[in-house]
Design a protein around this motif. Structure first.
Motif, PDB file in Angstrom:
ATOM      1  N   GLN A   1       0.779  -1.145  -0.132  1.00  0.00           N
ATOM      2  CA  GLN A   1       0.170  -0.123   0.052  1.00  0.00           C
ATOM      3  C   GLN A   1       0.781   1.103  -0.100  1.00  0.00           C
ATOM      4  OE1 GLN A   1      -3.065   0.144   3.072  1.00  0.00           O
ATOM      5  NE2 GLN A   1      -4.227   1.698   2.026  1.00  0.00           N
ATOM      6  N   PRO A  51       1.111   5.600  -0.220  1.00  0.00           N
ATOM      7  CA  PRO A  51       0.340   6.532   0.228  1.00  0.00           C
ATOM      8  C   PRO A  51      -0.703   7.208  -0.760  1.00  0.00           C
ATOM      9  CG  PRO A  51       2.795   6.998   0.893  1.00  0.00           C
ATOM     10  CD  PRO A  51       2.643   5.700  -0.347  1.00  0.00           C
ATOM     11  N   GLY A  52      -1.576   7.245  -0.395  1.00  0.00           N
ATOM     12  CA  GLY A  52      -2.769   7.694  -1.137  1.00  0.00           C
ATOM     13  C   GLY A  52      -3.528   6.572  -1.961  1.00  0.00           C
ATOM     14  N   GLN A  70       8.319  -1.157   5.632  1.00  0.00           N
ATOM     15  CA  GLN A  70       8.352  -0.104   4.693  1.00  0.00           C
ATOM     16  C   GLN A  70       9.417  -0.300   3.884  1.00  0.00           C
ATOM     17  OE1 GLN A  70       6.578   3.133   4.638  1.00  0.00           O
ATOM     18  NE2 GLN A  70       7.490   3.112   2.441  1.00  0.00           N
ATOM     19  N   THR A  81      11.145   1.703   0.981  1.00  0.00           N
ATOM     20  CA  THR A  81      11.422   3.164   0.189  1.00  0.00           C
ATOM     21  C   THR A  81      12.471   2.972  -1.038  1.00  0.00           C
ATOM     22  OG1 THR A  81      10.699   4.230   1.999  1.00  0.00           O
ATOM     23  CG2 THR A  81      11.869   5.539   0.396  1.00  0.00           C
TER      24      THR A  81
END
Length: 119
Positions: A39, A41-42, A114, A116
């Motif tokens: 998922q 962001p947004g 997370q 990134t």
């Protein structure tokens, strides 16, 4: 109590690699299908890769050829090897376990890790 614990996330440059792990405690690993969701962001949570109890893997088109999903039955652990990472792979990655069809049981989720991808 069944627990799914993810690890292996972090910050990586575009083109780099990471390996995620999902350790399943107190789970009859061999009768559960497993999967990775992510998922951003947004955005809605999306299925990235799945692997059946018998070890057959499937992938969303955007990660085919770059990600490899596997499972170690001796260690009750699922892995996601992620190569050639792109910024659009940035998201929280979640591990999921669901009983095979015809078997009663619950679905389980990990807490997320997370990932990134950034220079």
């Amino acid at each position: 109590q069944v627990q799914l614990v993810e690890s292996g996330g972090g910050l990586v440059q575009p083109g780099g690699s990471l390996r995620l792990s999902c350790a399943a405690s107190r789970l009859i690993f061999s009768v559960y299908n497993m999967a990775w969701y992510r998922q951003a962001p947004g955005k809605q949570r999306e299925l990235v890769a799945s692997i059946t109890a018998s070890g057959s893997a499937n992938y969303v088109d955007s990660v085919k050829g770059r990600f490899t999903n596997s499972r170690d039955y001796a260690e009750n652990t699922m892995y996601l090897q992620m190569n050639s990472l792109k910024p659009e792979d940035t998201a929280i990655y979640y591990c999921h376990a669901g009983p095979i069809p015809g078997l009663s049981g619950h679905d389980y989720w990990g807490q997320g890790t997370q990932v990134t991808v950034s220079s």
